[in-house]
Structures are given as C-alpha cells and as structure tokens.
Design an enzyme around this catalytic site. Structure first.
Site, PDB file in Angstrom:
ATOM      1  N   ASP A  22      -7.655 -20.437  -3.692  1.00  0.00           N
ATOM      2  CA  ASP A  22      -7.046 -19.149  -4.018  1.00  0.00           C
ATOM      3  C   ASP A  22      -6.834 -19.072  -5.528  1.00  0.00           C
ATOM      4  O   ASP A  22      -6.394 -20.054  -6.137  1.00  0.00           O
ATOM      5  CB  ASP A  22      -5.717 -19.004  -3.276  1.00  0.00           C
ATOM      6  N   ILE A  23      -7.132 -17.929  -6.125  1.00  0.00           N
ATOM      7  CA  ILE A  23      -6.970 -17.792  -7.585  1.00  0.00           C
ATOM      8  C   ILE A  23      -5.510 -17.579  -7.987  1.00  0.00           C
ATOM      9  O   ILE A  23      -5.169 -17.671  -9.160  1.00  0.00           O
ATOM     10  CB  ILE A  23      -7.851 -16.672  -8.172  1.00  0.00           C
TER      11      ILE A  23
ATOM     12  N   ASN B 227      -3.075 -12.766   7.708  1.00  0.00           N
ATOM     13  CA  ASN B 227      -2.402 -11.476   7.595  1.00  0.00           C
ATOM     14  C   ASN B 227      -3.314 -10.410   8.195  1.00  0.00           C
ATOM     15  O   ASN B 227      -4.500 -10.367   7.864  1.00  0.00           O
ATOM     16  CB  ASN B 227      -2.105 -11.148   6.129  1.00  0.00           C
TER      17      ASN B 227
ATOM     18  N   GLY C 174       0.375  -7.520   5.658  1.00  0.00           N
ATOM     19  CA  GLY C 174       0.184  -8.112   4.335  1.00  0.00           C
ATOM     20  C   GLY C 174      -1.256  -8.381   3.954  1.00  0.00           C
ATOM     21  O   GLY C 174      -1.523  -9.019   2.939  1.00  0.00           O
ATOM     22  N   GLN C 175      -2.217  -7.877   4.737  1.00  0.00           N
ATOM     23  CA  GLN C 175      -3.632  -8.095   4.418  1.00  0.00           C
ATOM     24  C   GLN C 175      -4.029  -7.206   3.249  1.00  0.00           C
ATOM     25  O   GLN C 175      -3.830  -5.994   3.285  1.00  0.00           O
ATOM     26  CB  GLN C 175      -4.503  -7.787   5.637  1.00  0.00           C
TER      27      GLN C 175
ATOM     28  N   HIS D 297      -9.643 -13.494   6.965  1.00  0.00           N
ATOM     29  CA  HIS D 297      -9.539 -14.738   6.218  1.00  0.00           C
ATOM     30  C   HIS D 297      -8.248 -15.444   6.579  1.00  0.00           C
ATOM     31  O   HIS D 297      -7.298 -14.837   7.074  1.00  0.00           O
ATOM     32  CB  HIS D 297      -9.630 -14.508   4.705  1.00  0.00           C
TER      33      HIS D 297
ATOM     34  N   HIS E 252      -5.406 -18.203   5.046  1.00  0.00           N
ATOM     35  CA  HIS E 252      -4.839 -18.951   3.932  1.00  0.00           C
ATOM     36  C   HIS E 252      -4.396 -20.312   4.469  1.00  0.00           C
ATOM     37  O   HIS E 252      -3.769 -20.379   5.536  1.00  0.00           O
ATOM     38  CB  HIS E 252      -3.600 -18.241   3.374  1.00  0.00           C
TER      39      HIS E 252
END
Length: 112
Positions: A29-30, A85, A91-92, A98, A100
C-alpha cells in the site's frame, strides 16, 4: 477501463509487487496504516464483494492462502488483519475488489 488497480496489474502504474500468479496481484500500500500493509487484488475486475458470484469461491479461498504465505514471508508471526471494504459506506475507495493485509503491530478494534 479506467480502473486504478487494473492499471497497476497491467503495469501501467508502478507498484512494489510482492507476489503475482494467474489469479491475484499483490503489492504494498502506498499509504500504509501499519508497518506491514499490502493489498491482494484479483486480476479479474470485480467491482466489490457485493458482486461476487458462486464461481468466485475458489478465488476467495486463494486470496486467503496467498495472504497466509506472504504474511509468513513478512515475519508476521504474532498475527495480522485482513480487511475488505465493500462499497462507499463500507469505506471502499477503488471499485475493484481488494483485500488489505495489515500487521507488524498490535491492531485495535474497532478500527476508526
């Protein structure tokens, strides 16, 4: 298609890839929320968990086995969290299914 994750999977946008196979692409994750924070993204464009079908059950099982493998490689022996999410109120922020995976510290519940 103008999907951020599809572009990452196709190499159009750079990422720090951790793993790839015929079903999933995994990258860091960035904007990490834990010392270890990576995403597991199915290569098939599925907008959200709400769009899953019976035919996806093997894919979802594969996601969790890949998470286990990478967490072991990352040394997350004390545990980790896998989060999905679903849609805006869930919260998507990217409309591509995907997961996390977070670890490397104690994680509080419920999350903020």
């Amino acid at each position: 298609m103008d999907c951020l994750f599809c572009k990452i999977i196709n190499g159009e946008i750079p990422s720090e890839k951790l793993y790839e196979d015929e079903l999933v692409y995994v990258f860091r994750d960035i904007d990490p929320k834990a010392p270890t924070h990576f995403l597991i993204v199915p290569k098939e464009h599925i907008p959200s968990a709400d769009n899953l079908e019976e035919r996806h059950k093997d894919l979802i099982g594969h996601v969790f086995l890949v998470a286990k493998k990478i967490c072991a490689e990352e040394g997350l022996t004390k545990g980790y969290r896998i989060v999905n999410n679903c849609k805006e109120d869930g919260g998507q922020t990217v409309e591509h299914l995907h997961f996390h995976v977070l670890g490397g510290r104690s994680l509080n519940w419920p999350p903020g």
